[in-house]
Design an enzyme around this catalytic site. Structure first.
Site, PDB file in Angstrom:
ATOM      1  N   HIS A  26       4.745 -22.598  13.416  1.00 51.28           N
ATOM      2  CA  HIS A  26       4.111 -22.370  12.109  1.00 51.28           C
ATOM      3  C   HIS A  26       3.618 -20.917  12.097  1.00 51.28           C
ATOM      4  O   HIS A  26       4.424 -20.024  12.296  1.00 51.28           O
ATOM      5  CB  HIS A  26       2.998 -23.427  11.988  1.00 51.28           C
ATOM      6  CG  HIS A  26       2.492 -23.684  10.617  1.00 51.28           C
ATOM      7  ND1 HIS A  26       1.630 -24.721  10.344  1.00 51.28           N
ATOM      8  CD2 HIS A  26       2.685 -23.046   9.441  1.00 51.28           C
ATOM      9  CE1 HIS A  26       1.335 -24.706   9.041  1.00 51.28           C
ATOM     10  NE2 HIS A  26       1.953 -23.702   8.486  1.00 51.28           N
ATOM     11  N   ILE A  71       2.127 -17.259  13.299  1.00 56.92           N
ATOM     12  CA  ILE A  71       2.244 -16.507  14.550  1.00 56.92           C
ATOM     13  C   ILE A  71       1.368 -15.245  14.500  1.00 56.92           C
ATOM     14  O   ILE A  71       1.009 -14.780  13.418  1.00 56.92           O
ATOM     15  CB  ILE A  71       3.713 -16.102  14.858  1.00 56.92           C
ATOM     16  CG1 ILE A  71       4.283 -15.189  13.767  1.00 56.92           C
ATOM     17  CG2 ILE A  71       4.586 -17.324  15.018  1.00 56.92           C
ATOM     18  CD1 ILE A  71       5.692 -14.677  14.071  1.00 56.92           C
TER      19      ILE A  71
END
Ligand SMILES: *[C@@H]1O[C@H](CO)[C@@H](O)[C@H](O)[C@H]1NC(C)=O
Ligand SMILES: *[C@@H]1O[C@H](CO)[C@@H](O)[C@H](O)[C@H]1NC(C)=O
Length: 356
Positions: A113, A115
């Protein structure tokens, strides 16, 4: 009153309440917003990125890291494992490459998801922090970037009860970060079918370090993207349902003090910061209702918004790009390297635009 009358009144009251709740959510999701196209002249799709490019972050030498293949219940996402791609923006070929991952890490369940990158000033090692949802769980993976091999070495997995519904992350040390929780409840059915209708600002931002884990800021409808100013003094948090970017000041005790909130008029997802200008670039869902009730015949669109001078009295909020879903569906991130703009999506393609 007879039982039947009481029952009928109760049903009527409930449906009124539910009707009002749905109306409220439609309003927050900008359900009636018409999407007027605003395209850019020099854009191409990036090769091999067809399963989403949920989050993108760029090093100061032009290397972009891209998280792909996130699985979202209710959306037509790929069933292939998630991956991290690498793209050298200095190379005119624009050839995204899958990064090899080594170390003790389960590649099959990888569901990346948000980063964030962090460079350790003591030895210049680069760490990549990734929010991961294996089996829809919520945890943080830390990797070291191996430049010679274009690969990632898995260092550790971080789990904590306060990190229960992670969305995005910003690293502030080799083992410390701020991360957003995009839900308050943790039970799947309540999260999916009850929470959206309650309309309560119960989401938060958590600070994590090995010695201390705590809620650093709270009061968000859905805390989504998070990022940091180039001088590392401020944190930006996007509340997607409230259409705002919150500016927060980092405190000595690692809590975050609210400075202000800037209206963006769209459901913005991730926020990236131009390291040179300090401008914020946001990938947004211009009509969030279409993403919520996803219909392939009438897909959600994409919008890119830029905020200049966010710390001044008059931040400038500009719409850079808008598509009705005929080119790219569901933009979740936008980021620049010089005059090069990358636009990523939750599960669709990724676009590169030359802004010159
Ligand atoms: C994208 O998804 C498809 C179908 O799930 C899969 O076959 C393909 O390998 C995926 N591509 C990448 C780059 O992961
Ligand atoms: C590249 O990876 C191989 C195998 O994992 C390793 O032996 C080698 O040292 C790495 N090269 C560099 C430059 O790090």
């Amino acid at each position: 009153m007879g039982k039947v009358v009481v029952f009928t009144l109760a049903v009527a009251a409930l449906s009124l309440l539910l009707g009002e709740r749905v109306m409220n959510l439609r309003k927050r999701a900008l359900a009636s917003r018409e999407l007027v196209k605003k395209h850019l002249p020099n854009c191409v799709f990036l090769k091999d990125l067809e399963n989403g490019s949920n989050d993108i972050t760029i090093l100061d030498d032009g290397i972009a890291f891209i998280s792909t293949g996130r699985k979202v219940p209710g959306l037509p996402t790929s069933d292939a494992p998630g991956k991290i791609f690498y793209l050298d923006l200095q190379d005119p070929d624009l050839n995204p490459e899958e990064m090899r991952i080594s170390g003790n890490f389960d590649l099959e369940s990888f569901n990346p998801h948000g980063i964030s990158l962090y460079m350790d000033p003591t030895d210049n090692k680069i760490y990549l922090f990734v929010i991961n949802h294996p089996q829809q769980n919520s945890q943080v993976e830390v990797f070291i970037y191996d430049e010679g091999n274009i690969s990632l070495l898995h260092v550790k997995t971080i789990k904590h009860e306060l990190l229960h519904s992670l969305n995005d992350i910003v690293a502030v040390g080799v083992d410390s970060f701020y991360a957003t929780n995009d839900h308050y409840f943790t039970q799947d059915t309540i999260m999916a079918y009850v929470e959206p209708f309650l309309d309560q600002p119960w989401c938060n931002v958590v600070f994590y370090s090995p010695g201390e884990v705590k809620v650093a800021s709270e009061g968000y409808y859905i805390a989504n993207g998070i990022n940091i100013s180039p001088d590392r003094k401020h944190i930006y948090v996007v509340d997607i349902l409230d259409h705002k970017v919150h500016v927060l000041e980092r405190q000595h005790d690692n809590s975050l003090a609210s400075v202000k909130a800037v209206d963006v008029g769209s459901l913005c997802d991730n926020a990236e910061v131009d390291l040179e200008s300090g401008d914020l670039w946001l990938g947004c869902h211009p009509n969030g209702w279409k993403a919520f009730i996803f219909d392939p015949q009438d897909p959600p669109g994409s919008e890119v918004i830029r905020i200049q001078n966010i710390h001044s009295d008059q931040p400038v909020v500009t719409q850079v790009y808008m598509d009705d879903g005929s080119v790219i569906i569901g933009s979740s991130v936008a980021t620049v390297y010089g005059e090069k703009l990358l636009i990523g999506t939750v599960f669709h393609k990724a676009l590169y635009c030359d802004l010159r």
